[in-house]
Design an enzyme around this catalytic site. Sequence first.
Site, PDB file in Angstrom:
ATOM      1  N   TRP A 116      13.250  -4.154 -35.873  1.00 22.85           N
ATOM      2  CA  TRP A 116      13.450  -6.065 -36.112  1.00 22.85           C
ATOM      3  C   TRP A 116      14.303  -6.052 -35.062  1.00 22.85           C
ATOM      4  O   TRP A 116      14.836  -7.340 -34.840  1.00 22.85           O
ATOM      5  CB  TRP A 116      12.659  -6.494 -37.199  1.00 22.85           C
ATOM      6  CG  TRP A 116      11.735  -5.893 -37.388  1.00 22.85           C
ATOM      7  CD1 TRP A 116      10.236  -5.633 -37.168  1.00 22.85           C
ATOM      8  CD2 TRP A 116      11.421  -6.387 -39.042  1.00 22.85           C
ATOM      9  NE1 TRP A 116       9.182  -5.180 -38.273  1.00 22.85           N
ATOM     10  CE2 TRP A 116      10.105  -5.478 -39.546  1.00 22.85           C
ATOM     11  CE3 TRP A 116      12.468  -6.901 -40.140  1.00 22.85           C
ATOM     12  CZ2 TRP A 116       9.668  -5.529 -40.700  1.00 22.85           C
ATOM     13  CZ3 TRP A 116      11.982  -6.442 -40.810  1.00 22.85           C
ATOM     14  CH2 TRP A 116      10.464  -5.766 -41.188  1.00 22.85           C
ATOM     15  N   GLN A 126      -2.558 -30.753 -35.876  1.00 21.25           N
ATOM     16  CA  GLN A 126      -3.448 -31.706 -37.440  1.00 21.25           C
ATOM     17  C   GLN A 126      -4.621 -32.422 -35.760  1.00 21.25           C
ATOM     18  O   GLN A 126      -5.442 -32.648 -35.862  1.00 21.25           O
ATOM     19  CB  GLN A 126      -2.834 -31.588 -38.027  1.00 21.25           C
ATOM     20  CG  GLN A 126      -3.600 -32.809 -38.976  1.00 21.25           C
ATOM     21  CD  GLN A 126      -5.260 -31.726 -39.507  1.00 21.25           C
ATOM     22  OE1 GLN A 126      -5.076 -30.333 -39.792  1.00 21.25           O
ATOM     23  NE2 GLN A 126      -5.330 -31.889 -39.764  1.00 21.25           N
ATOM     24  N   HIS A 157      -4.315 -32.538 -32.599  1.00 24.91           N
ATOM     25  CA  HIS A 157      -4.972 -32.065 -31.600  1.00 24.91           C
ATOM     26  C   HIS A 157      -6.431 -31.687 -32.366  1.00 24.91           C
ATOM     27  O   HIS A 157      -7.821 -31.783 -31.278  1.00 24.91           O
ATOM     28  CB  HIS A 157      -4.885 -30.772 -30.756  1.00 24.91           C
ATOM     29  CG  HIS A 157      -3.413 -31.301 -29.714  1.00 24.91           C
ATOM     30  ND1 HIS A 157      -2.022 -31.390 -30.006  1.00 24.91           N
ATOM     31  CD2 HIS A 157      -3.209 -30.924 -28.596  1.00 24.91           C
ATOM     32  CE1 HIS A 157      -0.803 -31.641 -29.222  1.00 24.91           C
ATOM     33  NE2 HIS A 157      -2.033 -31.434 -27.781  1.00 24.91           N
ATOM     34  N   GLY A 158      -6.274 -31.428 -33.249  1.00 25.23           N
ATOM     35  CA  GLY A 158      -7.996 -31.672 -34.196  1.00 25.23           C
ATOM     36  C   GLY A 158      -8.367 -30.388 -33.182  1.00 25.23           C
ATOM     37  O   GLY A 158      -7.465 -29.703 -33.775  1.00 25.23           O
ATOM     38  N   GLU A 161      17.154 -14.299 -39.118  1.00 25.09           N
ATOM     39  CA  GLU A 161      19.255 -14.852 -39.367  1.00 25.09           C
ATOM     40  C   GLU A 161      18.574 -15.754 -40.662  1.00 25.09           C
ATOM     41  O   GLU A 161      19.670 -16.810 -41.123  1.00 25.09           O
ATOM     42  CB  GLU A 161      19.479 -15.343 -38.363  1.00 25.09           C
ATOM     43  CG  GLU A 161      18.997 -14.628 -36.384  1.00 25.09           C
ATOM     44  CD  GLU A 161      20.118 -15.131 -35.754  1.00 25.09           C
ATOM     45  OE1 GLU A 161      21.443 -15.929 -35.822  1.00 25.09           O
ATOM     46  OE2 GLU A 161      19.919 -15.232 -34.325  1.00 25.09           O
TER      47      GLU A 161
HETATM   48  C1  FAD Z   1      10.898 -10.899 -34.940  1.00 30.61           C
HETATM   49  C2  FAD Z   1      11.657 -10.992 -35.313  1.00 30.61           C
HETATM   50  C3  FAD Z   1      13.032 -10.252 -34.929  1.00 30.61           C
HETATM   51  C4  FAD Z   1      14.277 -10.067 -35.560  1.00 30.61           C
HETATM   52  N1  FAD Z   1      15.374  -9.778 -34.876  1.00 30.61           N
HETATM   53  C5  FAD Z   1      16.610  -9.299 -35.828  1.00 30.61           C
HETATM   54  C6  FAD Z   1      17.881  -8.648 -35.182  1.00 30.61           C
HETATM   55  O1  FAD Z   1      18.248  -8.761 -33.608  1.00 30.61           O
HETATM   56  N2  FAD Z   1      18.938  -8.310 -35.915  1.00 30.61           N
HETATM   57  C7  FAD Z   1      18.163  -7.677 -37.013  1.00 30.61           C
HETATM   58  O2  FAD Z   1      19.141  -7.258 -37.657  1.00 30.61           O
HETATM   59  N3  FAD Z   1      17.350  -8.151 -37.690  1.00 30.61           N
HETATM   60  C8  FAD Z   1      16.681  -8.871 -37.070  1.00 30.61           C
HETATM   61  N4  FAD Z   1      15.789  -9.385 -37.369  1.00 30.61           N
HETATM   62  C9  FAD Z   1      15.472  -9.435 -38.599  1.00 30.61           C
HETATM   63  C10 FAD Z   1      15.360 -10.609 -39.764  1.00 30.61           C
HETATM   64  O3  FAD Z   1      16.701 -10.905 -39.611  1.00 30.61           O
HETATM   65  C11 FAD Z   1      15.307 -10.061 -41.225  1.00 30.61           C
HETATM   66  O4  FAD Z   1      13.807 -10.106 -41.602  1.00 30.61           O
HETATM   67  C12 FAD Z   1      15.181 -11.430 -41.831  1.00 30.61           C
HETATM   68  O5  FAD Z   1      17.065 -10.682 -42.553  1.00 30.61           O
HETATM   69  C13 FAD Z   1      14.686 -11.037 -43.861  1.00 30.61           C
HETATM   70  O6  FAD Z   1      14.493  -8.738 -44.010  1.00 30.61           O
HETATM   71  P1  FAD Z   1      13.247  -8.640 -44.917  1.00 30.61           P
HETATM   72  O7  FAD Z   1      12.138  -8.756 -43.456  1.00 30.61           O
HETATM   73  O8  FAD Z   1      13.843  -6.975 -45.150  1.00 30.61           O
HETATM   74  O9  FAD Z   1      12.835  -9.867 -46.007  1.00 30.61           O
HETATM   75  P2  FAD Z   1      13.546  -8.933 -46.867  1.00 30.61           P
HETATM   76  O10 FAD Z   1      15.066  -9.461 -47.293  1.00 30.61           O
HETATM   77  O11 FAD Z   1      12.461  -8.803 -48.043  1.00 30.61           O
HETATM   78  O12 FAD Z   1      12.246 -10.259 -47.617  1.00 30.61           O
HETATM   79  C14 FAD Z   1      11.629 -10.420 -48.136  1.00 30.61           C
HETATM   80  C15 FAD Z   1      10.830 -12.076 -49.010  1.00 30.61           C
HETATM   81  O13 FAD Z   1      11.673 -11.627 -50.184  1.00 30.61           O
HETATM   82  C16 FAD Z   1      12.894 -13.479 -50.616  1.00 30.61           C
HETATM   83  N5  FAD Z   1      14.688 -12.961 -51.183  1.00 30.61           N
HETATM   84  C17 FAD Z   1      15.138 -11.547 -50.979  1.00 30.61           C
HETATM   85  N6  FAD Z   1      16.236 -11.485 -51.331  1.00 30.61           N
HETATM   86  C18 FAD Z   1      15.853 -12.552 -52.113  1.00 30.61           C
HETATM   87  C19 FAD Z   1      16.407 -13.805 -52.768  1.00 30.61           C
HETATM   88  N7  FAD Z   1      17.909 -12.872 -53.771  1.00 30.61           N
HETATM   89  N8  FAD Z   1      16.508 -14.718 -53.471  1.00 30.61           N
HETATM   90  C20 FAD Z   1      15.383 -14.962 -53.061  1.00 30.61           C
HETATM   91  N9  FAD Z   1      14.885 -14.822 -52.319  1.00 30.61           N
HETATM   92  C21 FAD Z   1      14.834 -13.557 -51.888  1.00 30.61           C
HETATM   93  C22 FAD Z   1      13.095 -13.536 -49.244  1.00 30.61           C
HETATM   94  O14 FAD Z   1      13.840 -14.748 -48.954  1.00 30.61           O
HETATM   95  C23 FAD Z   1      11.328 -12.603 -48.325  1.00 30.61           C
HETATM   96  O15 FAD Z   1      10.966 -14.325 -48.852  1.00 30.61           O
HETATM   97  C24 FAD Z   1      14.386  -9.975 -36.968  1.00 30.61           C
HETATM   98  C25 FAD Z   1      13.286 -10.256 -37.341  1.00 30.61           C
HETATM   99  C26 FAD Z   1      11.997 -10.654 -37.047  1.00 30.61           C
HETATM  100  C27 FAD Z   1      10.349 -10.802 -37.691  1.00 30.61           C
END
Ligand code: FAD
Length: 380
Positions: free
Chosen positions: A156, A337, A339-340, A364
């Site tokens: 990603w 909402q 805009h319905g 981020e």
């Molecule tokens: C379109 C897009 C662009 C992106 N661009 C970049 C990029 O340019 N560079 C890059 O490095 N990354 C990028 N990312 C990655 C993004 O930063 C991660 O998706 C994000 O940091 C969350 O990590 P994860 O998806 O693995 O979720 P996970 O860490 O698996 O989290 C899953 C859920 O668990 C929760 N959670 C996890 N740990 C805890 C905790 N300790 N306490 C409470 N809740 C917790 C999270 O909040 C979330 O709700 C991108 C992602 C997307 C979708």
Amino acid sequence: MNFELTKEQEMTRKMVRDFADGVIRPRAIEIDQKAEFPEDIFKEMGQLGLLGIPFPEEYGGAGGDTVTYALAVEEIGKVCGSTGLSYAAAVSLGASPIYYFGTEDQKQEFLIPLAKGEGLASFGLTEPNAGSDAGGTKTRAELQGDHYVINGEKCWITNAEYARSITVTAVSGKRDDGKNIISAFIIPKDTPGMKITSPYEKMGVRGSNTSEIILEDVRVPKQNILGDPTGGFKQFLYTLDGGRISIGALAVGIAQASLDKALAYAKERKQFGQSISNFQAIQFKLADMAMEVELARNMVLKAAWLKDQKKNFSKEAAYAKLFASETSFRSANQAIQIHGGYGYMQEYEVERYLRDAKLLEIGEGTSEIQRLVIARQLGC
Ligand SMILES: Cc1cc2nc3c(=O)[nH]c(=O)nc-3n(C[C@H](O)[C@H](O)[C@H](O)COP(=O)(O)OP(=O)(O)OC[C@H]3O[C@@H](n4cnc5c(N)ncnc54)[C@H](O)[C@@H]3O)c2cc1C
């Protein structure tokens, strides 16, 4: 206290607003529908100096500040979330770490072309099994003579397919206490062994490029290590703090666009013989949206100002990112909402705002992680 923008900040905002309205807005629906990265728009943004706003002139930048940059992200985000995300990632995640931590040689070779808008850069932190827990990175870098050899996988990563360089984090050794040392490495595009593909079908920000990176025996010269070889973890935390200001600004842009569309529609749409904006239920939604957009903008600009004053801005950047992204999602939802049924149709754009805004609660640092950052700063 002075809440006025400077003349330069006003001028840049107007210039970016005109560009966004004239060039990006007419393409925004198509960019989303075709999920096409608008490479030509980024070329024009580069020529206008937008990719170098917060970097000094000696490094090819415009010598602006973080406040000006945040205003620019808001203006672009207001018309197109995809372009806004790729812009914010290129500057805050791609170029900024090289500016913050790079050697003079690295700035000359990698930062100057980015600031001049001759190319984009990416920041590869996230891995399939290391997201919020970015310290759990599995990518490895091994020193072999004058080169590091890097193996691993990143997912990603914004802009990677279009990037001229990608900074990736990797485990490069172990501390005395047994913990991993994480370093960051600048990998130029076309380095053998680095495979970049963009296989994802996304819900929103569909025109922002999102790539997978496979690193197989990628060799980079020793001098491509970024900053302190043992400080990669701290460096990316600082980089993400800065990035949160830009995600907050992007969120404010989408929230403002939601409010603008909803207000215009509410005045125009007639039911029961009058404009729906005469109904208090609709007025209260608009009032809450307007208040939250303004509060979010103030918080984003405060975090940006603190950064410009070289003060600690980590907590404020988390406040800004968290509040603005949740505001953005709520505003887009309310705009639908108001805009319905029309709001549910692509033509009216507000459904795109909702899909784009959702990403801002995840990328981020998720909303949960922002709350953790804030709680830690409170001493929990
Ligand atoms: C379109 C897009 C662009 C992106 N661009 C970049 C990029 O340019 N560079 C890059 O490095 N990354 C990028 N990312 C990655 C993004 O930063 C991660 O998706 C994000 O940091 C969350 O990590 P994860 O998806 O693995 O979720 P996970 O860490 O698996 O989290 C899953 C859920 O668990 C929760 N959670 C996890 N740990 C805890 C905790 N300790 N306490 C409470 N809740 C917790 C999270 O909040 C979330 O709700 C991108 C992602 C997307 C979708």
